[in-house]
Design an enzyme around this catalytic site. Structure first.
Site, mmCIF file in Angstrom:
data_model
loop_
_atom_site.group_PDB
_atom_site.id
_atom_site.type_symbol
_atom_site.label_atom_id
_atom_site.label_comp_id
_atom_site.label_asym_id
_atom_site.label_seq_id
_atom_site.Cartn_x
_atom_site.Cartn_y
_atom_site.Cartn_z
ATOM 1 C CE LYS A 113 51.244 49.951 12.256
ATOM 2 N NZ LYS A 113 49.807 49.641 12.331
ATOM 3 C CE LYS A 195 49.269 63.407 22.528
ATOM 4 N NZ LYS A 195 48.318 63.457 21.448
ATOM 5 C CE LYS A 198 47.817 51.546 21.379
ATOM 6 N NZ LYS A 198 46.541 50.856 21.374
#
Ligand code: TRP
Length: 330
Positions: A113, A195, A198
């Site tokens: 991040k 997978k 989102k």
């Protein structure tokens, strides 16, 4: 006999997708009898990245409504906003004083991040896992359903709990990861070997708020293979296998029945039928219920308030104990 406690949190940034639903939420209503469950919309975590206030507010309400629309009974589960109970922030401060800079610096999510938000590497981003530890430890949580990406944070919560307990005696329950007994693993539509997530690109996932047209379009574009036979083979045919899984799970039938159903059909038919099954059996019921809940502001406000009070009732007992242990005048 006391039930074990499950705590889970989700950020109100982006909406859950089909994989979250079929893999997790769909089974949450089965957990509510066996466990005491808390599902928290973690708005405090969300502001570690700059948010547009009006959007954050809306996304937070929507996420809470969506949980309920997905089948979480707000009378049997504690569904609430993190910022509505100040105990989260209070405990996070205390736990900050029991967490080392070095530990936080090793967190891979912080590294990722901060690389992505170079202009805003704030201390909240750094201490994010401490707030998450506070969320979990505040309620004596036994089990935390977490994905791979949150494992390291859960590990840190355990380390901090053990460290605190070693100094002050048994205050915190040391949490463990909850591995669901059932629940499908739904893969990305564009990269079926990964997978569904989102945080990936929009075409790879079916967002629970997508319109029927968008859902159909995304399935039509789903990656398959250069073969023509509909067969289940996760290694050689990951795209087709994923579509078969989604179909079986959306219709509530076995994988074998789904495979038999598509025997002799072509890829185009498969994609259309999977899209239709998802729209009719998953999206429409959720979206209809979501619209009803959202239309009634007082109802949702009432649930938020009542559930934050319930969370506080549990949290205060532990928080008081912590304050006493560290030497605050209580
Ligand atoms: N960090 C989690 C995520 O981004 C969200 C979260 C916050 C959480 N607090 C939590 C998850 C406590 C489980 C338990 O997915």
């Amino acid at each position: 006999m006391d039930k074990k406690i499950i705590f889970s949190g989700a950020q109100p940034t982006g909406y859950p997708q089909l994989g979250n639903y079929l893999g997790a939420f769909k089974n949450w209503s089965n957990l509510q009898e066996e466990y005491n469950c808390l599902y928290c919309v973690v708005d405090l975590h969300a502001i570690t990245v700059r948010q547009v206030p009006a959007d954050l507010r809306k996304a937070s309400r929507n996420l809470l409504a969506l949980y309920i629309a997905c089948g979480l009974d707000p009378e049997k589960n504690i569904v609430y906003m993190q910022s509505h109970y100040s105990g989260h922030a209070e405990l996070a401060w205390i736990l900050n004083c029991f967490t080392y800079m070095g530990e936080l610096g090793r967190m891979t999510q912080f590294k990722d991040k901060s690389a992505k938000n170079e202009a805003n590497i704030n201390s909240g981003l750094f201490t994010y896992p401490v707030l998450m530890a506070a969320d979990i430890l505040l309620f004596g949580t036994h089990l935390v359903p977490v994905g791979e990406d949150q494992r390291q944070h859960l590990e840190l919560a355990r380390d901090v709990a053990i460290r605190f307990n070693n100094i002050y005696g048994d205050v915190f329950t040391v949490p463990e990861a909850y591995i669901a007994k059932s629940g499908a693993k739904i893969m990305s539509l564009t990269h079926p070997e990964q997978k569904m997530s989102k945080s990936d690109d929009d075409n790879s996932q079916i967002n629970l708020m997508d319109s029927p047209e968008v859902v159909m379009r995304k399935f039509k574009r789903a990656v398959t293979d250069s073969d023509t036979e509909i067969r289940y083979d996760k290694e050689k045919k990951p795209g087709i296998s994923n579509l078969l899984e989604i179909y079986a799970n959306s219709c509530g039938i076995s994988l074998d029945s789904a495979i038999a159903h598509f025997d002799g059909k072509n890829y185009g038919q498969l994609k259309t039928e999977v899209g239709e099954a998802v729209v009719e059996n998953v999206m429409q019921p959720i979206q209809t219920s979501f619209a009803d809940i959202s239309a009634n502001k007082d109802y949702l406000d009432g649930i938020m308030k009542k559930n934050a009070e319930k969370a506080a009732y549990i949290g205060e007992k532990i928080l008081k104990k912590v304050k006493k242990k560290v030497g605050f005048v209580v």
